[in-house]
Design an enzyme around this catalytic site. Structure first.
Site, PDB file in Angstrom:
ATOM      1  N   GLU A 264       0.885  -1.339   0.048  1.00  0.00           N
ATOM      2  CA  GLU A 264       0.029  -0.101   0.222  1.00  0.00           C
ATOM      3  C   GLU A 264       1.030   1.189   0.076  1.00  0.00           C
ATOM      4  OE1 GLU A 264      -3.216   0.217   2.727  1.00  0.00           O
ATOM      5  OE2 GLU A 264      -4.020  -1.754   2.035  1.00  0.00           O
TER       6      GLU A 264
ATOM      7  N   HIS B 218      -4.666   6.742  -0.782  1.00  0.00           N
ATOM      8  CA  HIS B 218      -4.037   5.440  -0.178  1.00  0.00           C
ATOM      9  C   HIS B 218      -4.510   4.216  -1.362  1.00  0.00           C
ATOM     10  CE1 HIS B 218      -7.194   4.245   2.424  1.00  0.00           C
ATOM     11  NE2 HIS B 218      -6.748   2.893   2.385  1.00  0.00           N
TER      12      HIS B 218
ATOM     13  N   HIS C 238      -5.457   0.174  -2.205  1.00  0.00           N
ATOM     14  CA  HIS C 238      -6.027  -1.452  -1.883  1.00  0.00           C
ATOM     15  C   HIS C 238      -5.212  -2.107  -2.990  1.00  0.00           C
ATOM     16  CE1 HIS C 238      -9.483  -0.211   0.805  1.00  0.00           C
ATOM     17  NE2 HIS C 238      -8.343   0.420   1.422  1.00  0.00           N
TER      18      HIS C 238
ATOM     19  N   ASP D  76     -10.207   0.914   7.828  1.00  0.00           N
ATOM     20  CA  ASP D  76     -10.179   2.372   7.504  1.00  0.00           C
ATOM     21  C   ASP D  76     -11.220   3.339   8.309  1.00  0.00           C
ATOM     22  OD1 ASP D  76      -8.504   2.159   5.161  1.00  0.00           O
ATOM     23  OD2 ASP D  76      -9.994   1.540   4.142  1.00  0.00           O
TER      24      ASP D  76
END
Lengths: 143, 102
Positions: free
Chosen positions: A24, A85, A87, A98
Protein backbone atom coordinates in the site's frame (compact mmCIF):
# COMPACT_ATOMS: atom_id res chain seq x y z
CA UNK A 1 -19.79 17.63 -1.79
CA UNK A 2 -18.03 16.50 -5.01
CA UNK A 3 -14.28 16.04 -5.07
CA UNK A 4 -12.60 17.70 -8.04
CA UNK A 5 -9.17 16.63 -9.26
CA UNK A 6 -7.27 17.20 -12.47
CA UNK A 7 -6.30 14.35 -14.78
CA UNK A 8 -2.66 15.24 -14.15
CA UNK A 9 -2.92 14.93 -10.37
CA UNK A 10 -4.90 11.73 -10.64
CA UNK A 11 -2.27 10.31 -12.98
CA UNK A 12 0.45 11.30 -10.50
CA UNK A 13 -1.36 9.49 -7.70
CA UNK A 14 -1.86 6.42 -9.91
CA UNK A 15 1.83 6.42 -10.80
CA UNK A 16 2.85 6.61 -7.14
CA UNK A 17 0.53 3.80 -6.11
CA UNK A 18 1.64 1.59 -8.99
CA UNK A 19 5.22 2.07 -7.81
CA UNK A 20 4.36 0.95 -4.27
CA UNK A 21 2.36 -2.11 -5.42
CA UNK A 22 2.15 -4.86 -4.15
CA UNK A 23 2.33 -2.79 -0.97
CA UNK A 24 0.00 0.00 0.00
CA UNK A 25 1.03 3.57 -0.63
CA UNK A 26 -0.46 6.92 0.22
CA UNK A 27 -0.11 10.63 0.72
CA UNK A 28 -1.87 13.85 1.58
CA UNK A 29 -4.23 15.98 -0.46
CA UNK A 30 -4.00 19.76 -0.19
CA UNK A 31 -6.65 21.93 -1.75
CA UNK A 32 -9.53 24.30 -1.40
CA UNK A 33 -13.09 23.89 -0.24
CA UNK A 34 -15.75 25.99 -1.95
CA UNK A 35 -19.53 25.90 -2.02
CA UNK A 36 -19.70 23.50 -4.94
CA UNK A 37 -16.70 21.20 -4.54
CA UNK A 38 -13.55 20.24 -2.66
CA UNK A 39 -10.76 20.80 -5.17
CA UNK A 40 -7.46 18.95 -4.88
CA UNK A 41 -4.59 21.33 -5.71
CA UNK A 42 -1.67 19.17 -4.71
CA UNK A 43 -0.91 15.58 -3.76
CA UNK A 44 2.10 14.82 -1.59
CA UNK A 45 3.39 11.27 -1.30
CA UNK A 46 4.20 10.16 2.23
CA UNK A 47 6.22 7.11 3.22
CA UNK A 48 4.36 4.08 4.51
CA UNK A 49 5.70 3.47 8.02
CA UNK A 50 3.66 0.39 8.85
CA UNK A 51 5.72 -2.75 9.59
CA UNK A 52 7.26 -3.79 6.27
CA UNK A 53 5.79 -7.30 6.46
CA UNK A 54 2.27 -5.84 6.77
CA UNK A 55 2.48 -3.16 4.11
CA UNK A 56 0.73 -5.34 1.53
CA UNK A 57 -2.53 -4.57 3.34
CA UNK A 58 -1.74 -1.71 5.71
CA UNK A 59 -0.68 1.90 5.42
CA UNK A 60 0.32 4.43 8.09
CA UNK A 61 1.92 7.85 8.29
CA UNK A 62 3.66 9.34 11.30
CA UNK A 63 2.14 12.17 13.34
CA UNK A 64 5.18 14.22 12.29
CA UNK A 65 4.09 13.88 8.65
CA UNK A 66 0.68 15.25 9.55
CA UNK A 67 2.22 18.10 11.55
CA UNK A 68 4.58 19.11 8.75
CA UNK A 69 1.93 19.10 6.02
CA UNK A 70 -0.79 20.72 8.12
CA UNK A 71 1.65 23.54 8.91
CA UNK A 72 2.44 23.85 5.21
CA UNK A 73 -1.24 23.94 4.28
CA UNK A 74 -2.00 26.57 6.93
CA UNK A 75 0.94 28.72 5.83
CA UNK A 76 -0.13 28.53 2.18
CA UNK A 77 -3.77 29.23 2.91
CA UNK A 78 -4.80 25.79 1.69
CA UNK A 79 -6.88 23.11 3.38
CA UNK A 80 -5.54 19.74 4.38
CA UNK A 81 -8.34 18.15 2.38
CA UNK A 82 -7.70 14.50 2.94
CA UNK A 83 -5.47 11.64 2.02
CA UNK A 84 -5.13 9.00 -0.63
CA UNK A 85 -4.04 5.40 -0.36
CA UNK A 86 -4.16 2.20 -2.33
CA UNK A 87 -5.85 -1.14 -1.85
CA UNK A 88 -3.58 -3.54 -3.74
CA UNK A 89 -5.64 -6.14 -5.60
CA UNK A 90 -8.72 -5.19 -3.59
CA UNK A 91 -11.76 -2.98 -4.17
CA UNK A 92 -11.48 0.78 -3.67
CA UNK A 93 -13.95 0.52 -0.81
CA UNK A 94 -13.15 1.55 2.77
CA UNK A 95 -12.55 -1.29 5.19
CA UNK A 96 -13.58 -1.37 8.85
CA UNK A 97 -9.94 -0.64 9.58
CA UNK A 98 -10.17 2.50 7.43
CA UNK A 99 -13.30 3.60 9.29
CA UNK A 100 -11.83 3.05 12.74
CA UNK A 101 -8.91 5.33 11.85
CA UNK A 102 -10.86 7.98 9.97
CA UNK A 103 -12.02 11.50 10.68
CA UNK A 104 -15.07 13.32 9.35
CA UNK A 105 -14.74 16.35 7.07
CA UNK A 106 -11.83 14.65 5.34
CA UNK A 107 -11.65 13.25 1.82
CA UNK A 108 -10.46 9.65 1.48
CA UNK A 109 -9.38 8.75 -2.05
CA UNK A 110 -8.92 5.00 -2.37
CA UNK A 111 -7.40 3.46 -5.49
CA UNK A 112 -7.61 -0.17 -6.49
CA UNK A 113 -4.27 -1.27 -7.90
CA UNK A 114 -4.77 -4.56 -9.67
CA UNK A 115 -1.66 -6.55 -10.63
CA UNK A 116 0.38 -3.36 -10.55
CA UNK A 117 -2.00 -1.18 -12.57
CA UNK A 118 -4.24 1.49 -11.02
CA UNK A 119 -7.78 0.59 -12.07
CA UNK A 120 -10.21 2.71 -10.11
CA UNK A 121 -10.21 5.70 -7.77
CA UNK A 122 -13.20 6.36 -5.52
CA UNK A 123 -13.81 9.21 -3.09
CA UNK A 124 -15.26 8.69 0.38
CA UNK A 125 -16.10 10.74 3.45
CA UNK A 126 -16.77 9.48 6.98
CA UNK A 127 -20.27 10.14 8.28
CA UNK A 128 -20.27 12.53 11.26
CA UNK A 129 -21.52 9.81 13.63
CA UNK A 130 -18.65 7.56 12.48
CA UNK A 131 -21.09 4.80 11.47
CA UNK A 132 -19.98 4.49 7.84
CA UNK A 133 -18.34 6.10 4.87
CA UNK A 134 -20.44 7.77 2.20
CA UNK A 135 -19.38 7.77 -1.41
CA UNK A 136 -18.59 11.20 -2.86
CA UNK A 137 -18.95 12.14 -6.50
CA UNK A 138 -15.59 12.57 -8.22
CA UNK A 139 -15.03 15.09 -10.99
CA UNK A 140 -11.86 14.42 -12.97
CA UNK A 141 -11.24 17.54 -15.02
CA UNK A 142 -8.80 18.29 -17.81
CA UNK A 143 -5.63 20.12 -16.78
CA UNK B 1 -5.18 28.95 30.23
CA UNK B 2 -3.42 26.69 27.74
CA UNK B 3 -3.91 26.45 24.00
CA UNK B 4 -4.80 23.41 21.91
CA UNK B 5 -4.25 23.30 18.17
CA UNK B 6 -7.04 21.42 16.46
CA UNK B 7 -6.44 19.18 13.40
CA UNK B 8 -7.97 20.58 10.21
CA UNK B 9 -10.87 18.08 9.82
CA UNK B 10 -12.09 18.74 13.37
CA UNK B 11 -12.09 22.52 13.12
CA UNK B 12 -15.67 22.26 11.89
CA UNK B 13 -16.53 21.56 15.54
CA UNK B 14 -14.62 24.54 16.97
CA UNK B 15 -16.20 27.20 14.79
CA UNK B 16 -13.28 26.84 12.33
CA UNK B 17 -10.83 27.95 15.00
CA UNK B 18 -7.43 26.32 14.55
CA UNK B 19 -6.33 27.16 18.09
CA UNK B 20 -8.59 27.25 21.14
CA UNK B 21 -7.93 28.19 24.76
CA UNK B 22 -8.92 25.86 27.58
CA UNK B 23 -8.36 25.42 31.29
CA UNK B 24 -6.72 22.46 32.97
CA UNK B 25 -3.92 21.60 35.37
CA UNK B 26 -3.18 18.38 33.47
CA UNK B 27 -3.46 17.34 29.85
CA UNK B 28 -6.40 15.10 30.70
CA UNK B 29 -8.21 18.01 32.36
CA UNK B 30 -7.46 20.29 29.42
CA UNK B 31 -8.92 17.76 26.97
CA UNK B 32 -11.98 17.32 29.18
CA UNK B 33 -12.46 21.09 29.15
CA UNK B 34 -12.01 21.10 25.37
CA UNK B 35 -14.73 18.50 24.84
CA UNK B 36 -16.99 20.24 27.36
CA UNK B 37 -16.70 23.47 25.35
CA UNK B 38 -17.00 21.66 21.99
CA UNK B 39 -18.99 18.46 22.66
CA UNK B 40 -19.06 17.31 19.02
CA UNK B 41 -15.31 16.70 19.25
CA UNK B 42 -15.61 14.01 21.86
CA UNK B 43 -16.66 11.03 19.75
CA UNK B 44 -13.75 11.63 17.38
CA UNK B 45 -11.12 11.92 20.14
CA UNK B 46 -12.35 9.35 22.65
CA UNK B 47 -13.55 5.77 22.60
CA UNK B 48 -15.29 5.46 25.94
CA UNK B 49 -13.00 7.13 28.46
CA UNK B 50 -9.81 6.46 26.50
CA UNK B 51 -8.28 8.50 23.72
CA UNK B 52 -8.68 6.72 20.38
CA UNK B 53 -5.52 4.90 19.46
CA UNK B 54 -4.91 7.08 16.39
CA UNK B 55 -5.22 10.32 18.38
CA UNK B 56 -1.84 11.71 19.40
CA UNK B 57 -1.38 14.65 21.72
CA UNK B 58 1.81 16.68 21.73
CA UNK B 59 2.97 19.10 24.42
CA UNK B 60 5.26 21.36 22.46
CA UNK B 61 7.33 18.92 20.41
CA UNK B 62 6.87 15.98 22.78
CA UNK B 63 4.39 13.14 22.36
CA UNK B 64 2.63 12.88 25.73
CA UNK B 65 3.10 9.08 25.63
CA UNK B 66 6.73 9.83 26.42
CA UNK B 67 5.72 12.12 29.30
CA UNK B 68 3.10 11.18 31.87
CA UNK B 69 0.30 10.81 29.36
CA UNK B 70 -2.95 12.45 30.36
CA UNK B 71 -1.54 13.01 33.88
CA UNK B 72 1.17 15.31 32.54
CA UNK B 73 1.01 18.64 34.36
CA UNK B 74 0.48 21.89 32.51
CA UNK B 75 1.62 25.44 33.13
CA UNK B 76 -0.23 28.53 32.01
CA UNK B 77 0.66 29.31 28.42
CA UNK B 78 1.54 25.72 27.44
CA UNK B 79 0.65 24.67 23.90
CA UNK B 80 -0.93 21.33 23.09
CA UNK B 81 -1.54 19.94 19.65
CA UNK B 82 -3.82 17.09 18.58
CA UNK B 83 -2.44 15.05 15.69
CA UNK B 84 -4.20 12.09 14.11
CA UNK B 85 -2.12 9.14 12.93
CA UNK B 86 -3.29 8.41 9.44
CA UNK B 87 -3.73 4.71 8.80
CA UNK B 88 -5.66 2.59 6.40
CA UNK B 89 -5.82 -0.72 4.67
CA UNK B 90 -7.90 -3.16 2.75
CA UNK B 91 -10.35 -5.56 4.35
CA UNK B 92 -9.32 -9.00 5.51
CA UNK B 93 -6.90 -8.30 8.33
CA UNK B 94 -7.55 -7.52 11.96
CA UNK B 95 -4.04 -6.65 13.09
CA UNK B 96 -3.53 -3.61 15.31
CA UNK B 97 -1.72 -0.53 14.04
CA UNK B 98 2.01 -0.94 14.31
CA UNK B 99 4.41 1.81 13.42
CA UNK B 100 7.96 1.08 12.44
CA UNK B 101 10.43 1.98 15.14
CA UNK B 102 12.84 4.73 14.06
Amino acid sequence: MPVRITQELQARIFHHLEQTWPNEGGGFLLGEVAQDAATVCECIAVENVFDAAEQYHRYAMTPQDWMRLEDEADQRGLDLLGYYHSHPDSPAIPSDYDREHALPNFVYLITRVQAGAAREMLAWRLRTNRSRFDSEKMEVVSD
Amino acid sequence: MVTIRIPSPLRAYTGEQAVVEVDGATIGAALEDLTARYPELRQHLYEGQELRNFVNVFLGEEDIRFLDGLDTGLDAGDSLRIIPSIAGGRAGCESAPSLRQE
